[in-house]
Enzyme design. Structure first.
Site, PDB file in Angstrom:
ATOM      1  N   GLN A   1      37.065  -4.682 -12.414  1.00 60.17           N
ATOM      2  CA  GLN A   1      36.233  -3.533 -12.038  1.00 60.17           C
ATOM      3  C   GLN A   1      37.108  -2.290 -11.996  1.00 60.17           C
ATOM      4  OE1 GLN A   1      36.871  -1.934  -9.117  1.00 60.17           O
ATOM      5  NE2 GLN A   1      37.997  -3.484  -7.968  1.00 60.17           N
TER       6      GLN A   1
ATOM      7  N   SER B   1      37.288   2.572  -7.951  1.00 54.09           N
ATOM      8  CA  SER B   1      38.023   3.521  -7.103  1.00 54.09           C
ATOM      9  C   SER B   1      38.976   4.393  -7.902  1.00 54.09           C
ATOM     10  CB  SER B   1      38.843   2.759  -6.060  1.00 54.09           C
ATOM     11  OG  SER B   1      38.007   2.107  -5.153  1.00 54.09           O
TER      12      SER B   1
ATOM     13  N   SER C   1      40.782  -4.743  -9.308  1.00 55.12           N
ATOM     14  CA  SER C   1      41.054  -6.173  -9.106  1.00 55.12           C
ATOM     15  C   SER C   1      41.095  -6.901 -10.435  1.00 55.12           C
ATOM     16  CB  SER C   1      39.964  -6.803  -8.236  1.00 55.12           C
ATOM     17  OG  SER C   1      39.846  -6.101  -7.036  1.00 55.12           O
TER      18      SER C   1
ATOM     19  N   GLU D   1      19.944  -9.469  -5.342  1.00 57.43           N
ATOM     20  CA  GLU D   1      20.569 -10.750  -5.025  1.00 57.43           C
ATOM     21  C   GLU D   1      22.086 -10.682  -5.026  1.00 57.43           C
ATOM     22  OE1 GLU D   1      19.085 -10.047  -7.837  1.00 57.43           O
ATOM     23  OE2 GLU D   1      19.895 -11.176  -9.535  1.00 57.43           O
TER      24      GLU D   1
ATOM     25  N   ASN E   1      34.094  -2.096   5.648  1.00 59.07           N
ATOM     26  CA  ASN E   1      33.187  -2.495   6.719  1.00 59.07           C
ATOM     27  C   ASN E   1      32.732  -1.309   7.558  1.00 59.07           C
ATOM     28  OD1 ASN E   1      33.532  -4.990   5.652  1.00 59.07           O
ATOM     29  ND2 ASN E   1      34.193  -5.986   7.557  1.00 59.07           N
ATOM     30  N   GLU E   2      33.510  -0.227   7.548  1.00 61.68           N
ATOM     31  CA  GLU E   2      33.062   0.982   8.255  1.00 61.68           C
ATOM     32  C   GLU E   2      31.842   1.582   7.545  1.00 61.68           C
ATOM     33  OE1 GLU E   2      36.291   0.206   7.749  1.00 61.68           O
ATOM     34  OE2 GLU E   2      36.537  -0.292   9.866  1.00 61.68           O
TER      35      GLU E   2
END
Lengths: 329, 381
Positions: free
Chosen positions: B127, B130, B162, B246, B362-363
């Site tokens: 991917q 960023s 990644s 999904e 997670n923020e």
């Protein structure tokens, strides 16, 4: 596999929610905490008429059950509205009497529990909840003796939840059953008690989250609603996560009724409710710390339910005890 | 229809078939870490072995190498896969992120060209979201796609890509229209070759030094029109529309955590059931069950026609924090044997530490939960 409540089960929850919303349960809880049981008794009859207690009583004893899924659905709503009284204890008594080999006690006592004519309480540990008003008071003494105990002689001990009144069962009374059947039936009853308590705790947590979300949208500091602050949002997000993961665990436990699933649901629902209670108190600030403000009715119940019918550690131990080499789930 | 946790006999037969195949094929000795060159190659070969018997992408249509198995059977396959101790999936970026986008927004030609080699591991995807100045605020990205004859020229810098150190191709968003009123407008979703002229891949060592991700420097890299997904300028919508369906369920399957929790429980039992860690072991087992049942409930709603949407943020925070706690417990249980880095537990631990950071920190997820599920007002981040 279809892991969703069906239309009737959801409608049952909605019906109870509507009925309890109209019943002004906070006023009933405050009466109950003062030892005035008239309004609570009236509410009890309406809960019974809705069929809640009959869900724990088999058809052979004039009930509709055993239907643990619907029972869990109902107890979420009872928790959401902080309904007082020996709710879990009545269900647990039904499960215990049903599980005895000897059917005499069930025939004698269960029809009135199913209909709501009588309420029951049960002491397996040191206390019987609301024993002053319960019509049927049971105590399991030692591993294998089930007694109908006399009315409590002395005063109750207060609970951290003022709506829960703790009585020590007095000695004596009629022996209903003895022997290994009592041990076996008590284990079955404990599973029902934990399931109902987990459901009630989940409802308590959901109510606390709802009320706190409403509050932080309204409460303005520094010129903006405090609910726009990230520190506030993230605590509420964590409460939401905990509650939303406890919910399927509860439904799964009601479907399988295995000791392991029920213990897991009890741990997670009670932890989620308690985490939410801590967050609710913190985000309300000083007003949340007052007895007068209705939030207290749920805050204190979240604490009490955590240790009722098996503390988190006892439930974890129950879960681990049965582990062997196989896949745990 | 009544609530039921039992799987149909046909689904159970599918599970049994998967279990039998896995028992016969899963390597007896674990493969080397997939974040190394040697391990990457070994994992790529494993993808080919899976694909040869149509086990690499069971939920895909048969035309692209799948089994048309549906969501429930995919969940059962995953339970069996991880219970069997099968290797990590080197193709997961492509399978979980790009493929759903192609199913929703790609052309038939793109699907026929891209999906079969993805399913076989012949082409492994990285991917490229960023950038150095665009992390959580992804829409502020600056890498450009400039129109040219028959395609686009990509320039700029991507990072934290990644698998890019050893992968073949990548997908991501590029700014094709400068000066739009809002930052998420004028972006285009493109696929490109990591070995094309103008691409420089600089591997980045993750916490343990393994090159699990990379920086990508792009200098007028030509991409033909056939590698644009959806309409030019609509890339944000294309990328986000699959984020809420999904994909929220399939990013991490419950099977992985059920298997990890079972292994942790075995370790705890083998160590003589020490009381000091019993609470954390119990919580790992409880969390795995909760995650499984949460996913079953979400899958049931999805199959009923509901969309998943922001609920997937609950899922992401839960599994990413759960995964770390589980591995921490294992390392603590191992005592001095928790320190060596060459164990599966240590590898899993290092991998788990990234979970709360990638795929939307997670923020950000908690903001989504608060604003979109609880209805709290937007505020400063």
């Amino acid at each position: 596999m279809r892991f969703l409540l069906d239309t009737e089960q959801r409608a049952f929850a909605d019906t109870l929610d509507t009925m309890l919303t109209a019943a002004d349960t906070p006023a009933v809880v405050r009466d109950w905490s003062r030892g005035e049981h008239t309004s609570g008794r009236a509410l009890w009859r309406r809960v019974a008429e809705a069929g809640v207690f009959a869900l724990a009583v088999p058809e052979a004893y004039e009930g509709l059950g055993p239907r643990p899924v619907e029972l869990a659905v109902a107890f979420v709503e009872l928790g959401r509205h902080a309904v007082p009284g020996p709710l879990v204890e009545t269900v647990t008594t039904a499960a215990l009497l049903t599980a005895l080999d000897d059917t005499g006690p069930a025939k004698r006592l269960l029809p009135a529990l199913a209909s709501g004519e009588s309420t029951a309480t049960l002491a397996v540990g040191p206390y019987a909840l609301d024993a002053d008003l319960a019509d049927v008071r049971l105590a399991v003494s030692g591993p294998s003796e089930l007694r109908l105990t006399p009315a409590p002689g002395g005063p109750h001990r207060p609970s951290l939840d003022p709506a829960r009144r703790l009585f020590s069962p007095p000695p004596g009374g009629e022996i209903l059953a003895t022997g290994p059947q009592v041990t076996t039936a008590t284990a079955v009853a404990l599973t029902w008690a934990r399931l109902a308590t987990a459901a009630q705790a989940l409802g308590v947590g959901l109510a606390l989250l709802d009320r706190t979300v409403t509050y932080v949208k309204q409460r303005v500091q520094f010129g903006v609603p405090i609910g726009s602050f990230q520190a506030v949002k993230h605590r509420l997000a964590d409460a939401k996560i905990a509650l939303e993961f406890a919910r399927p665990l509860l439904l799964g436990a009601a479907l399988t009724m295995t000791e392991r699933d029920v213990a897991a649901a009890k741990v997670m629902a009670c932890e989620a409710a308690y985490t939410t209670a801590r967050t609710a108190l913190q985000l309300h600030g000083a007003i949340g710390y007052t007895a007068e403000y209705d939030l207290s009715l749920w805050l204190t119940k979240a604490r009490a339910l955590r240790t009722a019918w098996g503390s988190p550690d006892e439930c974890r131990a129950a879960l681990l005890r049965g582990l062997s080499g196989d896949r745990p789930w | 229809m009544t609530v039921d946790l039992a799987h149909s006999p046909a689904d159970e037969a599918f599970r049994a078939e998967a279990r039998t195949w896995l028992r016969a094929h899963v390597p007896a000795v674990p493969l080397p870490s997939l974040e190394t060159e040697e391990g990457f190659a070994a994992h790529r070969a494993w993808e080919a072995e899976l694909a040869a018997d149509r086990w690499s992408v069971v939920s895909w249509p048969t035309a692209y190498g799948g089994r048309d198995a549906g969501l429930i059977r995919w969940l059962l396959f995953e339970e069996e896969y991880y219970a069997a101790g099968a290797p990590g999936r080197v193709s997961q970026n492509g399978i979980n992120l790009l493929a759903p986008t192609l199913f929703d927004h790609g052309t038939e030609e793109q699907r026929a060209r891209v999906l079969p080699p993805m399913a076989s591991g012949e082409v492994v995807w990285a991917q490229a979201w960023s950038e150095p100045e665009a992390g959580s605020d992804l829409a502020s990205l600056r890498s450009r796609a400039v129109r040219t004859d028959g395609g686009w020229l990509l320039s700029g810098q991507k990072t934290w890509s990644s698998r890019a150190a050893f992968a073949d191709r990548a997908f991501g968003l590029f700014r094709s229209e400068p000066d739009t009123p809002k930052p998420h407008q004028g972006l285009t979703y493109l696929m490109f070759d990591l070995r094309a002229p103008g691409v420089t891949v600089r591997p980045i060592g993750r916490l343990d030094g393994k090159p699990a991700f990379a920086e990508l420097f792009l200098d007028e890299v030509f991409v033909p029109d056939e590698d644009v997904i959806g309409e030019p300028g609509q890339g944000w919508r294309v990328a986000m529309s699959t984020a809420g369906n999904e994909r929220g369920l399939t990013l991490r399957s419950p099977g992985r955590f059920l298997a990890s929790a079972a292994r942790l429980s075995e370790l705890w039992q083998a160590q003589g059931r020490p009381h000091s860690t019993s609470e954390r072991v119990a919580d790992a087992l409880i969390g795995a069950r909760a995650y499984q049942l949460f996913t079953y409930a979400a899958a049931s709603r999805f199959l009923d026609g509901a969309s998943i949407g922001p609920e997937s943020s609950l899922n992401k925070v839960f599994w990413s924090e759960y995964d770390i706690a589980l591995h921490e417990t294992a390392l603590d249980l191992l005592g001095p044997e928790g320190e060596p880095a060459d164990t599966d537990w240590a590898e899993g631990y290092v991998f788990s530490l990234a979970g709360p950071i990638y795929a939307g920190t997670n923020e950000i997820q908690r903001d989504i939960i608060a604003e979109r599920l609880l209805g709290l007002p937007k505020g400063r981040r």
